[in-house]
Design an enzyme around this catalytic site. Sequence first.
Site, PDB file in Angstrom:
ATOM      1  N   ARG A 101       0.824  -1.200   0.000  1.00  0.00           N
ATOM      2  CA  ARG A 101       0.000   0.000   0.000  1.00  0.00           C
ATOM      3  C   ARG A 101       0.867   1.262   0.000  1.00  0.00           C
ATOM      4  O   ARG A 101       0.532   2.259  -0.619  1.00  0.00           O
ATOM      5  CB  ARG A 101      -0.914  -0.015   1.227  1.00  0.00           C
ATOM      6  CG  ARG A 101      -1.866   1.122   1.265  1.00  0.00           C
ATOM      7  CD  ARG A 101      -3.014   1.023   2.289  1.00  0.00           C
ATOM      8  NE  ARG A 101      -3.010  -0.058   3.216  1.00  0.00           N
ATOM      9  CZ  ARG A 101      -3.888  -1.071   3.202  1.00  0.00           C
ATOM     10  NH1 ARG A 101      -4.810  -1.135   2.264  1.00  0.00           N
ATOM     11  NH2 ARG A 101      -3.830  -2.006   4.118  1.00  0.00           N
ATOM     12  N   TYR A 102       1.960   1.233   0.750  1.00  0.00           N
ATOM     13  CA  TYR A 102       2.847   2.391   0.852  1.00  0.00           C
ATOM     14  C   TYR A 102       4.113   2.076   0.060  1.00  0.00           C
ATOM     15  O   TYR A 102       4.566   0.926   0.057  1.00  0.00           O
ATOM     16  CB  TYR A 102       3.231   2.634   2.309  1.00  0.00           C
ATOM     17  CG  TYR A 102       2.061   2.795   3.247  1.00  0.00           C
ATOM     18  CD1 TYR A 102       1.301   3.960   3.242  1.00  0.00           C
ATOM     19  CD2 TYR A 102       1.719   1.782   4.140  1.00  0.00           C
ATOM     20  CE1 TYR A 102       0.230   4.108   4.115  1.00  0.00           C
ATOM     21  CE2 TYR A 102       0.655   1.932   5.011  1.00  0.00           C
ATOM     22  CZ  TYR A 102      -0.083   3.092   5.000  1.00  0.00           C
ATOM     23  OH  TYR A 102      -1.142   3.230   5.863  1.00  0.00           O
ATOM     24  N   ARG A 105       7.189   0.121   2.067  1.00  0.00           N
ATOM     25  CA  ARG A 105       7.042  -1.060   2.915  1.00  0.00           C
ATOM     26  C   ARG A 105       5.925  -1.962   2.418  1.00  0.00           C
ATOM     27  O   ARG A 105       4.940  -1.480   1.859  1.00  0.00           O
ATOM     28  CB  ARG A 105       6.808  -0.668   4.372  1.00  0.00           C
ATOM     29  CG  ARG A 105       5.650   0.281   4.627  1.00  0.00           C
ATOM     30  CD  ARG A 105       5.970   1.112   5.887  1.00  0.00           C
ATOM     31  NE  ARG A 105       4.862   1.888   6.410  1.00  0.00           N
ATOM     32  CZ  ARG A 105       4.527   3.097   5.964  1.00  0.00           C
ATOM     33  NH1 ARG A 105       5.171   3.656   4.963  1.00  0.00           N
ATOM     34  NH2 ARG A 105       3.534   3.746   6.515  1.00  0.00           N
ATOM     35  N   CYS A 114      -3.435 -18.596  13.722  1.00  0.00           N
ATOM     36  CA  CYS A 114      -3.036 -17.995  14.997  1.00  0.00           C
ATOM     37  C   CYS A 114      -3.299 -19.016  16.098  1.00  0.00           C
ATOM     38  O   CYS A 114      -4.161 -19.879  15.937  1.00  0.00           O
ATOM     39  CB  CYS A 114      -3.892 -16.762  15.317  1.00  0.00           C
ATOM     40  SG  CYS A 114      -3.882 -15.500  14.046  1.00  0.00           S
ATOM     41  N   CYS A 118      -9.169 -13.829  17.846  1.00  0.00           N
ATOM     42  CA  CYS A 118      -9.770 -12.684  18.510  1.00  0.00           C
ATOM     43  C   CYS A 118     -11.096 -12.387  17.815  1.00  0.00           C
ATOM     44  O   CYS A 118     -11.147 -12.358  16.586  1.00  0.00           O
ATOM     45  CB  CYS A 118      -8.847 -11.479  18.407  1.00  0.00           C
ATOM     46  SG  CYS A 118      -7.152 -11.867  18.924  1.00  0.00           S
ATOM     47  N   CYS A 121     -11.083  -9.491  15.215  1.00  0.00           N
ATOM     48  CA  CYS A 121      -9.972  -9.462  14.250  1.00  0.00           C
ATOM     49  C   CYS A 121     -10.389  -8.830  12.917  1.00  0.00           C
ATOM     50  O   CYS A 121     -11.416  -9.184  12.352  1.00  0.00           O
ATOM     51  CB  CYS A 121      -9.485 -10.884  13.992  1.00  0.00           C
ATOM     52  SG  CYS A 121      -8.213 -10.976  12.711  1.00  0.00           S
ATOM     53  N   ARG A 123      -9.009  -9.270  10.109  1.00  0.00           N
ATOM     54  CA  ARG A 123      -8.916 -10.262   9.023  1.00  0.00           C
ATOM     55  C   ARG A 123      -9.746 -11.495   9.372  1.00  0.00           C
ATOM     56  O   ARG A 123      -9.453 -12.599   8.922  1.00  0.00           O
ATOM     57  CB  ARG A 123      -7.457 -10.667   8.774  1.00  0.00           C
ATOM     58  CG  ARG A 123      -6.610  -9.550   8.236  1.00  0.00           C
ATOM     59  CD  ARG A 123      -5.389 -10.044   7.445  1.00  0.00           C
ATOM     60  NE  ARG A 123      -4.645  -8.895   6.945  1.00  0.00           N
ATOM     61  CZ  ARG A 123      -3.538  -8.414   7.511  1.00  0.00           C
ATOM     62  NH1 ARG A 123      -3.004  -9.022   8.552  1.00  0.00           N
ATOM     63  NH2 ARG A 123      -2.951  -7.335   7.019  1.00  0.00           N
ATOM     64  N   ASP A 286     -11.441  -1.786  13.208  1.00  0.00           N
ATOM     65  CA  ASP A 286     -11.841  -1.760  11.801  1.00  0.00           C
ATOM     66  C   ASP A 286     -13.279  -2.257  11.662  1.00  0.00           C
ATOM     67  O   ASP A 286     -13.815  -2.903  12.557  1.00  0.00           O
ATOM     68  CB  ASP A 286     -10.885  -2.638  10.984  1.00  0.00           C
ATOM     69  CG  ASP A 286      -9.488  -2.045  10.954  1.00  0.00           C
ATOM     70  OD1 ASP A 286      -9.373  -0.838  10.667  1.00  0.00           O
ATOM     71  OD2 ASP A 286      -8.521  -2.778  11.229  1.00  0.00           O
ATOM     72  N   ASP A 323      -7.567   2.928  10.254  1.00  0.00           N
ATOM     73  CA  ASP A 323      -7.222   2.450   8.921  1.00  0.00           C
ATOM     74  C   ASP A 323      -8.436   2.744   8.043  1.00  0.00           C
ATOM     75  O   ASP A 323      -9.517   2.206   8.277  1.00  0.00           O
ATOM     76  CB  ASP A 323      -6.928   0.936   8.970  1.00  0.00           C
ATOM     77  CG  ASP A 323      -5.711   0.580   8.141  1.00  0.00           C
ATOM     78  OD1 ASP A 323      -5.651   1.049   6.983  1.00  0.00           O
ATOM     79  OD2 ASP A 323      -4.856  -0.159   8.639  1.00  0.00           O
ATOM     80  N   LYS A 330      -3.493   4.262   6.947  1.00  0.00           N
ATOM     81  CA  LYS A 330      -3.720   4.595   8.367  1.00  0.00           C
ATOM     82  C   LYS A 330      -3.450   6.069   8.599  1.00  0.00           C
ATOM     83  O   LYS A 330      -2.442   6.588   8.113  1.00  0.00           O
ATOM     84  CB  LYS A 330      -2.741   3.809   9.244  1.00  0.00           C
ATOM     85  CG  LYS A 330      -3.038   2.337   9.338  1.00  0.00           C
ATOM     86  CD  LYS A 330      -2.023   1.656  10.260  1.00  0.00           C
ATOM     87  CE  LYS A 330      -2.089   0.159  10.127  1.00  0.00           C
ATOM     88  NZ  LYS A 330      -1.668  -0.327   8.806  1.00  0.00           N
TER      89      LYS A 330
HETATM   90  C1  LIG Z   1      -0.691  -1.096   8.584  1.00  0.00           C
HETATM   91  C2  LIG Z   1       0.015  -1.317   7.334  1.00  0.00           C
HETATM   92  C3  LIG Z   1       1.375  -1.019   7.215  1.00  0.00           C
HETATM   93  C4  LIG Z   1       2.202  -0.487   8.356  1.00  0.00           C
HETATM   94  O1  LIG Z   1       1.879   0.849   8.618  1.00  0.00           O
HETATM   95  P1  LIG Z   1       2.760   1.656   9.655  1.00  0.00           P
HETATM   96  O2  LIG Z   1       2.026   2.949   9.792  1.00  0.00           O
HETATM   97  O3  LIG Z   1       4.116   1.799   9.067  1.00  0.00           O
HETATM   98  O4  LIG Z   1       2.802   0.873  10.925  1.00  0.00           O
HETATM   99  C5  LIG Z   1       1.996  -1.242   6.013  1.00  0.00           C
HETATM  100  N1  LIG Z   1       1.317  -1.718   4.959  1.00  0.00           N
HETATM  101  C6  LIG Z   1       0.016  -1.994   5.034  1.00  0.00           C
HETATM  102  C7  LIG Z   1      -0.661  -2.537   3.828  1.00  0.00           C
HETATM  103  C8  LIG Z   1      -0.687  -1.805   6.220  1.00  0.00           C
HETATM  104  O5  LIG Z   1      -1.990  -2.113   6.290  1.00  0.00           O
HETATM  105  S1  SF4 Z   2      -6.113 -10.079  15.773  1.00  0.00           S
HETATM  106 FE1  SF4 Z   2      -6.481 -11.626  14.163  1.00  0.00          FE
HETATM  107  S2  SF4 Z   2      -4.453 -12.012  13.297  1.00  0.00           S
HETATM  108 FE2  SF4 Z   2      -4.127 -11.041  15.297  1.00  0.00          FE
HETATM  109  S3  SF4 Z   2      -3.934 -12.731  16.784  1.00  0.00           S
HETATM  110 FE3  SF4 Z   2      -6.072 -12.088  16.788  1.00  0.00          FE
HETATM  111  S4  SF4 Z   2      -7.031 -13.483  15.297  1.00  0.00           S
HETATM  112 FE4  SF4 Z   2      -4.830 -13.578  14.896  1.00  0.00          FE
END
Ligand SMILES: *Cc1c(COP(=O)(O)O)cnc(C)c1O
Ligand code: SF4
Length: 358
Positions: A101-102, A105, A114, A118, A121, A123, A286, A323, A330
């Site tokens: 996305r960025y 990174r 996991c 949670c 979560c 995802r 989220d 996010d 974010k």
């Molecule tokens: C959250 C996230 C990051 C990390 O973001 P930081 O602000 O650097 O912690 C990087 N890539 C993606 C796709 C993300 O969702």
């Molecule tokens: S938030 Fe989602 S990815 Fe993170 S530990 Fe919990 S279940 Fe696993």
Amino acid sequence: MYFPMPSEPTALRRPTLHKIADLVRAGLVAPEDLAGLERVAETYSVALTPAVLDLIDPTDAADPIARQYVPHVAELSTGTEELSDPIGDAAYSPVKGIVHRYPDRVLLTPLLVCPVYCRFCFRRARVGDAEASLTEAELDAALAYVAGRPEVREVILTGGDPLMLPPRRLQSLIGRIAALDQIELIRIHSRIPVSDPGRVSSALVAALKPADEADVAVWLAVHVNHPRELSPLARGALARLADAGLPLLSQTVLLKDVNDSVEILDQLMRALVRNRVRPYYLHHPDLAPGTAHFRPSLAEGRALMAALRGRLSGIAQPTYVLDIPGGAGKVPVGPEYWDENRGEITDPGGRIHPYPGD
Ligand SMILES: *Cc1c(COP(=O)(O)O)cnc(C)c1O
Ligand code: SF4
């Protein structure tokens, strides 16, 4: 089913609970809720490790640890604003296992399992699928993608929980990432130091340390939401990681009736710093499906952050972030202290002072 924890001595091995019937037996779910919660479990993975079970008081109906892991029928109600992929991972995934996305990174998700699941979560629609783990060929393709992008300086291992990988595989993965010329930083996001601290064995810690000649730093961001999660076992795991020289960060999800109080956040942030973990993000939850019962309002989140400012050491202050749904990224969501239009600034005690800016 019985899943022995490889790092625990045999006598201490107890099962992770996956079945609603097991949760009924453990006194965490009322028998009359069994059928409804089995429907939840058909859609969203369930797992509670012995370490997490030990933190729960089954006689407390409002237990903040239970609330994070024990399924609830409210999860069956998906709001119209909720999204199965709330932060748009799919739209930014050029190859399986990578989210880019960025510019500088990428996320790399070697697996989506996991030790615990949670209930909030982000995802949740995807985690728990062992089949979604990258094959060797898929991992090669993901690393080839990164290798071909000189602008990518940081690889963030996430999931699922990347510390589920056996230490030898983790070490090999870190070595392969570190060997890429342009990579300066490897960041690992994990809940294992609190969800399954026994896995943070000396072999695992050693696997996280890149070879001396590798010119990269490895940072670890640990997901912690409540001060009680920092049990003696969890603190021991964090100490082993910090002693190995890994800089530690935290991520906390702001959750209704878990940690949405000044006192709890105060205790949590202080305990993190005391355990050599620098609070990084406080995430506004989220819009994951079936999680409305966990979401405070943004105004509530801001008021909590404002209350922490001045009350806690600067190094114990996380940044409150959201996010943006769909994958826009974010951003910090306040509170803001300077009002440009009024030419005023608010101090940590809430008093207003003139400050036109320039
Ligand atoms: C959250 C996230 C990051 C990390 O973001 P930081 O602000 O650097 O912690 C990087 N890539 C993606 C796709 C993300 O969702
Ligand atoms: S938030 Fe989602 S990815 Fe993170 S530990 Fe919990 S279940 Fe696993």
